[in-house]
Design a protein around this motif. Structure first.
Motif, PDB file in Angstrom:
ATOM      1  N   LYS A  22      49.627  -6.323 -98.518  1.00 53.81           N
ATOM      2  CA  LYS A  22      50.729  -5.870 -97.778  1.00 53.81           C
ATOM      3  C   LYS A  22      50.214  -5.832 -96.289  1.00 53.81           C
ATOM      4  N   ILE A  23      51.264  -6.264 -95.374  1.00 49.48           N
ATOM      5  CA  ILE A  23      50.913  -6.424 -94.122  1.00 49.48           C
ATOM      6  C   ILE A  23      52.105  -5.893 -93.160  1.00 49.48           C
ATOM      7  N   LEU A  24      51.731  -5.563 -91.995  1.00 53.51           N
ATOM      8  CA  LEU A  24      52.671  -5.096 -91.078  1.00 53.51           C
ATOM      9  C   LEU A  24      52.584  -6.141 -89.893  1.00 53.51           C
ATOM     10  N   VAL A  25      53.496  -6.831 -89.633  1.00 61.99           N
ATOM     11  CA  VAL A  25      53.390  -7.827 -88.270  1.00 61.99           C
ATOM     12  C   VAL A  25      54.526  -7.208 -87.345  1.00 61.99           C
ATOM     13  N   ILE A  26      53.827  -6.729 -86.298  1.00 60.80           N
ATOM     14  CA  ILE A  26      54.513  -6.282 -84.822  1.00 60.80           C
ATOM     15  C   ILE A  26      55.131  -7.459 -83.945  1.00 60.80           C
ATOM     16  N   LEU A  27      56.288  -7.459 -83.847  1.00 63.82           N
ATOM     17  CA  LEU A  27      56.843  -8.725 -82.744  1.00 63.82           C
ATOM     18  C   LEU A  27      56.664  -8.133 -81.420  1.00 63.82           C
ATOM     19  N   ASN A  28      57.187  -6.926 -81.285  1.00 66.22           N
ATOM     20  CA  ASN A  28      57.225  -6.341 -79.926  1.00 66.22           C
ATOM     21  C   ASN A  28      57.057  -4.638 -80.202  1.00 66.22           C
ATOM     22  N   GLN A  29      57.353  -3.781 -78.922  1.00 63.34           N
ATOM     23  CA  GLN A  29      57.116  -2.425 -79.196  1.00 63.34           C
ATOM     24  C   GLN A  29      58.211  -1.881 -80.071  1.00 63.34           C
ATOM     25  N   ALA A  30      59.355  -2.193 -80.199  1.00 66.60           N
ATOM     26  CA  ALA A  30      60.364  -1.772 -80.864  1.00 66.60           C
ATOM     27  C   ALA A  30      60.746  -2.663 -82.465  1.00 66.60           C
ATOM     28  N   TYR A  31      60.138  -3.527 -82.786  1.00 68.01           N
ATOM     29  CA  TYR A  31      60.490  -4.537 -83.894  1.00 68.01           C
ATOM     30  C   TYR A  31      59.377  -5.039 -84.584  1.00 68.01           C
ATOM     31  N   GLY A  32      59.463  -4.927 -85.903  1.00 66.67           N
ATOM     32  CA  GLY A  32      58.484  -5.992 -86.647  1.00 66.67           C
ATOM     33  C   GLY A  32      58.924  -6.026 -88.236  1.00 66.67           C
ATOM     34  N   PHE A  33      57.989  -6.506 -88.947  1.00 66.42           N
ATOM     35  CA  PHE A  33      58.280  -6.613 -90.391  1.00 66.42           C
ATOM     36  C   PHE A  33      57.140  -6.331 -91.053  1.00 66.42           C
ATOM     37  N   GLY A  46      52.623 -20.215 -88.649  1.00 69.08           N
ATOM     38  CA  GLY A  46      53.196 -19.002 -88.921  1.00 69.08           C
ATOM     39  C   GLY A  46      52.772 -18.470 -90.383  1.00 69.08           C
ATOM     40  N   ILE A  47      53.253 -17.362 -90.870  1.00 67.01           N
ATOM     41  CA  ILE A  47      52.795 -16.593 -92.145  1.00 67.01           C
ATOM     42  C   ILE A  47      54.463 -16.537 -93.077  1.00 67.01           C
ATOM     43  N   TRP A  48      54.543 -16.629 -94.036  1.00 67.97           N
ATOM     44  CA  TRP A  48      55.380 -16.326 -95.263  1.00 67.97           C
ATOM     45  C   TRP A  48      55.190 -14.651 -95.758  1.00 67.97           C
ATOM     46  N   LEU A  49      56.314 -13.976 -95.791  1.00 67.41           N
ATOM     47  CA  LEU A  49      56.328 -12.681 -96.114  1.00 67.41           C
ATOM     48  C   LEU A  49      57.106 -12.509 -97.346  1.00 67.41           C
ATOM     49  N   SER A  50      56.611 -11.899 -98.320  1.00 61.87           N
ATOM     50  CA  SER A  50      57.725 -11.681 -99.812  1.00 61.87           C
ATOM     51  C   SER A  50      57.883 -10.112 -99.679  1.00 61.87           C
ATOM     52  N   GLY A  51      59.215  -9.783-100.208  1.00 58.04           N
ATOM     53  CA  GLY A  51      59.510  -8.350-100.140  1.00 58.04           C
ATOM     54  C   GLY A  51      59.389  -7.814 -98.794  1.00 58.04           C
ATOM     55  N   ALA A  52      59.970  -8.428 -97.828  1.00 58.30           N
ATOM     56  CA  ALA A  52      60.095  -8.304 -96.548  1.00 58.30           C
ATOM     57  C   ALA A  52      61.085  -7.129 -95.974  1.00 58.30           C
ATOM     58  N   GLU A  53      60.674  -6.295 -95.095  1.00 53.99           N
ATOM     59  CA  GLU A  53      61.437  -5.272 -94.635  1.00 53.99           C
ATOM     60  C   GLU A  53      61.324  -5.445 -93.189  1.00 53.99           C
ATOM     61  N   ALA A  54      62.439  -5.355 -92.487  1.00 52.58           N
ATOM     62  CA  ALA A  54      62.487  -5.305 -90.995  1.00 52.58           C
ATOM     63  C   ALA A  54      62.154  -3.800 -90.644  1.00 52.58           C
ATOM     64  N   THR A  60      58.624   8.694 -78.521  1.00 54.06           N
ATOM     65  CA  THR A  60      58.889   9.787 -77.506  1.00 54.06           C
ATOM     66  C   THR A  60      57.945  10.075 -76.510  1.00 54.06           C
ATOM     67  N   ILE A  61      58.437  10.983 -75.728  1.00 52.92           N
ATOM     68  CA  ILE A  61      57.568  11.528 -74.728  1.00 52.92           C
ATOM     69  C   ILE A  61      56.567  12.542 -75.412  1.00 52.92           C
ATOM     70  N   ALA A  62      57.092  13.135 -76.348  1.00 53.06           N
ATOM     71  CA  ALA A  62      56.205  14.209 -77.238  1.00 53.06           C
ATOM     72  C   ALA A  62      55.329  13.268 -77.959  1.00 53.06           C
ATOM     73  N   ASN A  63      55.617  12.192 -78.472  1.00 51.10           N
ATOM     74  CA  ASN A  63      54.845  11.385 -79.518  1.00 51.10           C
ATOM     75  C   ASN A  63      54.774   9.884 -78.851  1.00 51.10           C
ATOM     76  N   PRO A  64      53.857   9.290 -78.113  1.00 47.18           N
ATOM     77  CA  PRO A  64      54.110   8.300 -77.503  1.00 47.18           C
ATOM     78  C   PRO A  64      53.376   7.053 -78.361  1.00 47.18           C
ATOM     79  N   ILE A  65      52.957   7.539 -79.424  1.00 45.05           N
ATOM     80  CA  ILE A  65      52.436   6.346 -80.549  1.00 45.05           C
ATOM     81  C   ILE A  65      53.702   6.093 -81.156  1.00 45.05           C
ATOM     82  N   PRO A  66      54.058   4.776 -81.096  1.00 46.25           N
ATOM     83  CA  PRO A  66      55.627   4.359 -82.041  1.00 46.25           C
ATOM     84  C   PRO A  66      55.235   4.672 -83.263  1.00 46.25           C
ATOM     85  N   GLN A  67      56.322   5.036 -83.915  1.00 45.87           N
ATOM     86  CA  GLN A  67      56.513   5.365 -85.304  1.00 45.87           C
ATOM     87  C   GLN A  67      57.480   4.700 -85.945  1.00 45.87           C
ATOM     88  N   ILE A  68      57.506   4.238 -87.374  1.00 45.27           N
ATOM     89  CA  ILE A  68      58.573   3.506 -87.945  1.00 45.27           C
ATOM     90  C   ILE A  68      59.640   4.400 -88.208  1.00 45.27           C
TER      91      ILE A  68
END
Length: 95
Positions: A22-33, A46-54, A60-68
């Motif tokens: 299982k992998i997380l592919v980050i496309l930009n600061q706001a979106y991935g798979f 490229g790569i093929w993902l199965s059972g993928a979720e966008a 936020t200012i209080a939590n600058p590390i992006p969270q899903i």
């Protein structure tokens, strides 16, 4: 190249050893798979993902590390490596 020098592994070798994980592919600061890596292609790169979720990331200012913050089912998906910022291999118990 001399026979005793081993070239460093390419991104394709590193991805191929993680097929089935299982992998997380980050496309930009706001979106991935997130999904299971099932295949790696060289042309186009490229790569093929199965059972993928966008996945949607928010910081936020209080939590600058992006969270899903959101997920959307996508089933099977092809991701061109030219649009990828980062790839993370996830632990089995993570959801």
């Amino acid at each position: 190249m001399p026979a005793n020098i081993i070239p460093p592994p390419s991104i394709f070798h590193m991805l191929e050893k993680n097929v089935g994980k299982k992998i997380l592919v980050i496309l930009n600061q706001a979106y991935g798979f997130e999904g299971t890596l099932v295949a790696v292609t060289h042309d186009p790169p490229g790569i093929w993902l199965s059972g993928a979720e966008a996945v949607i990331f928010r910081a936020t200012i209080a939590n600058p590390i992006p969270q899903i913050t959101g997920r959307e089912e996508r089933s099977e998906i092809f991701v061109n490596l030219g649009s990828v910022q980062r790839i993370e291999v996830l632990h089995e118990d993570r959801k």
